[in-house]
Design a protein around this motif. Structure first.
Motif, PDB file in Angstrom:
ATOM      1  N   GLY A   1       0.171  -6.281 -10.931  1.00 37.87           N
ATOM      2  CA  GLY A   1      -1.011  -6.194 -11.788  1.00 37.87           C
ATOM      3  C   GLY A   1      -1.210  -4.813 -12.375  1.00 37.87           C
ATOM      4  O   GLY A   1      -2.323  -4.449 -12.772  1.00 37.87           O
TER       5      GLY A   1
ATOM      6  N   GLN B   1      -0.534 -11.199  -6.147  1.00 33.12           N
ATOM      7  CA  GLN B   1       0.007  -9.907  -6.570  1.00 33.12           C
ATOM      8  C   GLN B   1       0.267  -9.044  -5.342  1.00 33.12           C
ATOM      9  O   GLN B   1      -0.622  -8.890  -4.508  1.00 33.12           O
ATOM     10  CB  GLN B   1      -0.982  -9.181  -7.491  1.00 33.12           C
ATOM     11  CG  GLN B   1      -1.213  -9.894  -8.812  1.00 33.12           C
ATOM     12  CD  GLN B   1      -2.216  -9.162  -9.694  1.00 33.12           C
ATOM     13  OE1 GLN B   1      -3.020  -8.364  -9.208  1.00 33.12           O
ATOM     14  NE2 GLN B   1      -2.166  -9.446 -10.984  1.00 33.12           N
TER      15      GLN B   1
ATOM     16  N   ASN C   1      -6.647  -3.641  -4.768  1.00 34.76           N
ATOM     17  CA  ASN C   1      -7.314  -4.249  -5.910  1.00 34.76           C
ATOM     18  C   ASN C   1      -6.453  -5.325  -6.559  1.00 34.76           C
ATOM     19  O   ASN C   1      -6.726  -5.766  -7.657  1.00 34.76           O
ATOM     20  CB  ASN C   1      -7.727  -3.170  -6.916  1.00 34.76           C
ATOM     21  CG  ASN C   1      -6.592  -2.210  -7.176  1.00 34.76           C
ATOM     22  OD1 ASN C   1      -5.471  -2.638  -7.377  1.00 34.76           O
ATOM     23  ND2 ASN C   1      -6.875  -0.916  -7.149  1.00 34.76           N
ATOM     24  N   GLN C   2      -5.378  -5.753  -5.862  1.00 34.23           N
ATOM     25  CA  GLN C   2      -4.521  -6.789  -6.418  1.00 34.23           C
ATOM     26  C   GLN C   2      -5.203  -8.156  -6.302  1.00 34.23           C
ATOM     27  O   GLN C   2      -5.949  -8.408  -5.364  1.00 34.23           O
ATOM     28  CB  GLN C   2      -3.176  -6.813  -5.674  1.00 34.23           C
ATOM     29  CG  GLN C   2      -2.148  -5.835  -6.225  1.00 34.23           C
ATOM     30  CD  GLN C   2      -2.632  -4.392  -6.225  1.00 34.23           C
ATOM     31  OE1 GLN C   2      -3.153  -3.899  -5.241  1.00 34.23           O
ATOM     32  NE2 GLN C   2      -2.484  -3.721  -7.348  1.00 34.23           N
ATOM     33  N   LYS C   3      -4.918  -9.011  -7.286  1.00 34.38           N
ATOM     34  CA  LYS C   3      -5.440 -10.379  -7.247  1.00 34.38           C
ATOM     35  C   LYS C   3      -4.540 -11.213  -6.336  1.00 34.38           C
ATOM     36  O   LYS C   3      -3.431 -10.802  -6.019  1.00 34.38           O
ATOM     37  CB  LYS C   3      -5.417 -10.966  -8.669  1.00 34.38           C
ATOM     38  CG  LYS C   3      -6.301 -10.226  -9.660  1.00 34.38           C
ATOM     39  CD  LYS C   3      -6.481 -11.074 -10.921  1.00 34.38           C
ATOM     40  CE  LYS C   3      -7.225 -10.307 -11.999  1.00 34.38           C
ATOM     41  NZ  LYS C   3      -6.333  -9.627 -12.939  1.00 34.38           N
ATOM     42  N   PRO C   4      -4.997 -12.409  -5.930  1.00 30.79           N
ATOM     43  CA  PRO C   4      -4.128 -13.257  -5.094  1.00 30.79           C
ATOM     44  C   PRO C   4      -2.786 -13.474  -5.803  1.00 30.79           C
ATOM     45  O   PRO C   4      -2.752 -13.680  -7.016  1.00 30.79           O
ATOM     46  CB  PRO C   4      -4.902 -14.572  -4.993  1.00 30.79           C
ATOM     47  CG  PRO C   4      -6.321 -14.196  -5.246  1.00 30.79           C
ATOM     48  CD  PRO C   4      -6.301 -13.024  -6.182  1.00 30.79           C
TER      49      PRO C   4
ATOM     50  N   SER D   1       0.548  -5.953  -2.845  1.00 31.37           N
ATOM     51  CA  SER D   1      -0.074  -4.642  -2.706  1.00 31.37           C
ATOM     52  C   SER D   1       0.873  -3.675  -1.995  1.00 31.37           C
ATOM     53  O   SER D   1       0.540  -2.522  -1.781  1.00 31.37           O
ATOM     54  CB  SER D   1      -1.383  -4.750  -1.933  1.00 31.37           C
ATOM     55  OG  SER D   1      -1.177  -5.442  -0.728  1.00 31.37           O
TER      56      SER D   1
ATOM     57  N   ASN E   1       1.499  -9.734   1.837  1.00 37.03           N
ATOM     58  CA  ASN E   1       1.170  -9.105   0.554  1.00 37.03           C
ATOM     59  C   ASN E   1       2.291  -8.196   0.064  1.00 37.03           C
ATOM     60  O   ASN E   1       2.078  -7.379  -0.826  1.00 37.03           O
ATOM     61  CB  ASN E   1      -0.102  -8.265   0.685  1.00 37.03           C
ATOM     62  CG  ASN E   1      -1.306  -9.132   0.965  1.00 37.03           C
ATOM     63  OD1 ASN E   1      -1.546 -10.111   0.275  1.00 37.03           O
ATOM     64  ND2 ASN E   1      -2.048  -8.798   2.009  1.00 37.03           N
TER      65      ASN E   1
END
Ligand code: MG
Ligand code: ZN
Length: 379
Positions: free
Chosen positions: A367, A33, A28-31, A35, A292
């Motif tokens: 995040g 961020q 559920n991380q945004k670009p 994971s 990521n």
């Protein structure tokens, strides 16, 4: 568990349910961020230890691969010079505490650590060390005890924790205990796959837990022939924790850089540093491919007061072309400690700050700042 913790857990539970309802995946991380987070700790690794790669051996260094570098102050709540328990707790929970403490603050209140925080968000978690897996540094990432020497209790807490993968030494704290329990049997009853003989080639299944406990207390030194344990365990941990394309947090410790410093033994120090760099290489190679993954490399404090000074010349003076590793203490020192970061969020780790910030910055970059428990940020 006191009331605020129950409330925090409930909030997290509700938020997790919310994510499930909106159909968000584990990622559920945004670009920008991460994971996945791999945090490598060279216990006792100061800047002189980091520098050895540039003057000894094949003169290559994994540290060349980092573009974002910071410095941390590692003093504990009680001492200008920290021990590994207090600094490990600061790195794992974002709170300074007393020397000797594992996962508790100065009032003996339980501090939630990063593996507990991210586990609630569905991340897998792991610890790898060349000490016992119950030793101060790894313990700070899953246990809560008044003193680091309570390793039998720490082993019980490891099996009760959310940790999905662990590797290191420390068999005696599992099966040669004063209470007579065999914790390897307990582990198997809990469905944890235990291996006490070697890093077997497993085909990791999502949702499975794995424990490799491979020495009575600490793992052998590199000079005694530990071989590729640390980089290989790092690689196996990454494979197991990312199974099913899961998010994960992994702590990898080069535990014996500290022991070499205490022993004032330069050959031991060089061998442990090269080994640690090989683990850093494994993490960076994975992070480069994955895209990521945030890799953070730092230390809890410096050990030995290591200096790379010139060897005294035969005719007096110094030979500036010959470096002699010297030590100023058999204990720890207060020098600022470098932080190296790579991957999404790496730019958050520049500057000069307290070691407690690493916990906060790792969660912020992912995040997950709202998940930081209130009790971990006393004013
Ligand atoms: Mg340690
Ligand atoms: Zn030490």
């Amino acid at each position: 568990m006191h009331f605020t913790m129950i409330r925090t857990s409930l909030t997290i539970l509700l938020m997790t349910a919310l994510f499930a309802c909106t159909g968000a995946t584990e990622k559920n991380q945004k670009p920008g961020q991460p994971s996945r987070i791999i945090f490598l700790i060279g216990d006792g690794m100061g800047l002189s230890a980091v520098s050895t790669g540039y003057y000894f051996g094949d003169l290559t260094s994994q540290f060349d691969r980092f573009k974002h570098i910071g410095l941390i102050n590692t003093s504990s709540a009680t001492h200008k010079i920290t021990d590994s328990a207090a600094s490990g707790t600061a790195l794992a929970t974002g709170t300074k505490t007393y020397n000797g403490a594992i996962g508790l603050d100065t009032a003996r209140t339980v501090l939630r650590n990063i593996t507990e925080v991210v586990s609630e968000m569905g991340w897998n978690t792991g610890v790898v060390a060349t000490s016992a897996v119950t030793h101060a540094t790894p313990a700070a990432f899953y246990a809560h005890v008044e003193h680091r020497n309570m390793e039998e209790q720490i082993a019980v807490q490891l099996l009760d924790s959310e940790i999905d993968f662990f590797a290191g030494g420390g068999k005696r704290f599992f099966n040669q205990r004063r209470d007579g329990l065999d914790l390897f049997r307990t582990a198997e009853e809990k469905g944890i796959i235990i291996d006490t003989t070697g890093l077997s080639s497993i085909a990791p299944e999502p949702g499975r837990k794995y424990g490799f406990v491979l020495a009575g207390v600490g793992m052998p030194t590199m000079l005694e022939g530990r071989g590729g344990f640390l980089p290989e365990a790092t690689s196996l941990a990454i494979e197991a924790l990312s199974a099913g394309d899961n998010n994960f947090f992994l702590m990898v410790e080069g535990s014996q850089i500290d022991w070499a410093g205490h022993d004032n033994d330069e050959a031991y120090l060089l061998a442990e540093m090269r080994d640690f760099e090989n683990a850093v290489r494994v993490a960076l190679d994975f992070a480069e491919k994955d895209g990521n993954t945030l890799v953070v490399v730092s230390a809890d404090h410096e050990t030995g007061g290591v200096t790379l000074a010139a060897r005294p010349g035969e005719m007096g003076g110094s030979d500036y072309n010959d470096i002699l590793i010297t030590f100023s203490t058999g204990g720890h020192s207060a020098t600022l400690i470098p932080v190296f970061a790579f991957g999404p969020g790496a730019d958050h780790f520049t500057g000069i700050y307290q070691h407690t910030e690493i916990f906060h910055r790792m969660l912020q970059t992912a995040g997950l700042a709202e998940q930081i428990p209130g009790e971990n940020t006393p004013d």
